[in-house]
Design an enzyme around this catalytic site. Sequence first.
Site, short mmCIF file in Angstrom:
data_model
loop_
_atom_site.label_atom_id
_atom_site.label_comp_id
_atom_site.label_asym_id
_atom_site.label_seq_id
_atom_site.Cartn_x
_atom_site.Cartn_y
_atom_site.Cartn_z
N SER A 1 0.86 -1.19 0.00
CA SER A 1 0.00 0.00 0.00
C SER A 1 0.89 1.23 0.00
CB SER A 1 -0.89 -0.03 1.25
OG SER A 1 -1.70 1.12 1.30
N LYS B 1 -1.33 -1.04 -4.28
CA LYS B 1 -2.49 -0.21 -3.88
C LYS B 1 -1.99 1.22 -3.73
CE LYS B 1 -4.87 0.17 0.58
NZ LYS B 1 -5.55 -0.66 1.59
N LYS C 1 -3.08 5.14 -2.58
CA LYS C 1 -4.07 5.96 -1.90
C LYS C 1 -4.46 7.12 -2.82
CE LYS C 1 -4.11 4.06 2.28
NZ LYS C 1 -5.35 3.51 2.86
N ASP D 1 -7.32 3.21 -3.03
CA ASP D 1 -8.04 3.29 -1.74
C ASP D 1 -8.29 4.76 -1.41
OD1 ASP D 1 -9.09 3.03 0.80
OD2 ASP D 1 -7.33 2.03 1.68
N GLU E 1 -11.27 0.88 -3.24
CA GLU E 1 -11.56 0.60 -1.84
C GLU E 1 -12.19 1.83 -1.17
OE1 GLU E 1 -8.04 -0.86 0.13
OE2 GLU E 1 -8.92 -0.71 2.13
N ASP F 1 -14.02 -1.29 3.23
CA ASP F 1 -13.10 -1.38 4.37
C ASP F 1 -13.84 -0.78 5.57
OD1 ASP F 1 -11.11 -0.93 6.29
OD2 ASP F 1 -9.67 0.00 4.95
N LYS G 1 -10.24 -6.51 8.21
CA LYS G 1 -9.24 -6.10 9.20
C LYS G 1 -9.69 -6.65 10.54
CE LYS G 1 -7.63 -1.88 6.95
NZ LYS G 1 -7.74 -0.40 6.91
N GLY H 1 -4.36 -3.88 6.19
CA GLY H 1 -3.32 -3.55 7.17
C GLY H 1 -3.59 -2.23 7.85
O1 LIG Z 1 0.29 -1.19 4.81
C1 LIG Z 1 -0.64 -1.19 5.61
O2 LIG Z 1 -0.55 -1.61 6.78
C2 LIG Z 1 -1.97 -0.67 5.14
C3 LIG Z 1 -1.94 0.76 4.82
C4 LIG Z 1 -3.31 1.30 4.59
O3 LIG Z 1 -3.77 1.22 3.49
C5 LIG Z 1 -3.96 1.97 5.70
C6 LIG Z 1 -3.13 2.55 6.65
C7 LIG Z 1 -3.66 3.27 7.70
C8 LIG Z 1 -5.02 3.39 7.81
C9 LIG Z 1 -5.87 2.81 6.89
C10 LIG Z 1 -5.35 2.08 5.84
C11 LIG Z 1 -6.34 1.42 4.93
O4 LIG Z 1 -6.21 0.30 4.46
O5 LIG Z 1 -7.36 2.03 4.65
MG LIG Z 2 -8.55 0.95 3.33
#
Ligand SMILES: O=C(O)CCC(=O)c1ccccc1C(=O)O
Ligand SMILES: [Mg+2]
Length: 370
Positions: free
Chosen positions: A136, A162, A164, A189, A214, A239, A263, A291
């Site tokens: 991510s 992924k 953001k 995401d 996402e 999510d 999660k 994550g």
């Molecule tokens: O690499 C990771 O642990 C996931 C990173 C990530 O996408 C995330 C990190 C912090 C808060 C929300 C998210 C998410 O998945 O939305």
């Molecule tokens: Mg997410």
Amino acid sequence: MQITEVRLRHLNMDLVAPFTTSFGTFVDKEFILVEVKNGEGLSGWAESVAFSAPWYNEETIKTNWTMLEDFLIPLVLDKEIEHPRDVSDMFSHIRKNNMAKSAIEGAIWDLYAKEKNIPLSMALGGELEKIDVGISIGIQKTVPELLAKIEAGLKDGYKRIKMKIQPGWDVDVIREVRNRYPDIPIMADANSAYRLKDIELLKQLDQFDLMMIEQPLSSDDIVDHATLQAEIKTPICLDESIHSVEDARKALELGSCKIINIKIGRVGGLTEAMKIHELCKERNVPVWCGGMLESGVGRAHNIALTTLDNFTMPGDTAASANYWHKDIIQPEVTVYDGVITVPKAAGIGYEVDYTAVDEFTSYSKRYTNK
Ligand SMILES: O=C(O)CCC(=O)c1ccccc1C(=O)O
Ligand SMILES: [Mg+2]
């Protein structure tokens, strides 16, 4: 099994690089590490994935500490617990606070697996020996910086990228990524950064052959997501909106998503996570494990869960070194060609490194009835 002592620790670990989402930037990670002990000297471990501020969900480190101290620890301490799957029922009269519940429930699962001398993955019924993972990548300052991060992720073999997104860092940026990498598995995401009024923009994402988008809309929504899903080809993955197997059922019945990110913390623990996995499996809906920038302890829980057979899409559980200068487990989580080999040692399968834990701990407290 019986828990005779619980220890909460407040840790703070610096990230190797800042991580930016549509709701904020992380430069370090504060979290609560939970250790539960039985009378025979075994310890079970888990971490709370609540952040220091309520920007992903309503929980924070402080609300989690209070919930654990005032309500959850007293419910398990010195109680006869037949099986860790019963813990979520012991908590069922306490509303929400899923990350706090999950932190202690997960530690009890680890302790149970250690008492049985089996890996946590086996205790959960998981059979995969290797799991596929992706990476991510946060919002960057410039597109070249994003492309460099993607290049590094691909070089490390991660099975999907992924990225953001947020308003102003979406269609044009994804177009550049797609032009540079016509064939790689990419997803986006949004962490709830859009609303239904942005539908024309969201429809444009269909041209990029994304694996999924996402959580595009509000963190508490499943109704508008259903409207959006009917209008776009790209699968929606939820999510933030999914807190329980009931939420998952309703979202699937409404057509709010085609994929679910599970999660463990967000849904209140491993038992609920397994229920969502089961429901999705029955309905042919793929799931993957999300994550929360976890330390090695949380990472180990994610790995164990991902061994269940409907985790058919790569998760977010990247290598320890992607996040930390030094992790708190031995060995650290390593990824080769986008694959993690599931540990076979008892419980979470990694040793918690007490010296590293002490180094990152700012305060801790012990709970017993004695
Ligand atoms: O690499 C990771 O642990 C996931 C990173 C990530 O996408 C995330 C990190 C912090 C808060 C929300 C998210 C998410 O998945 O939305
Ligand atoms: Mg997410």
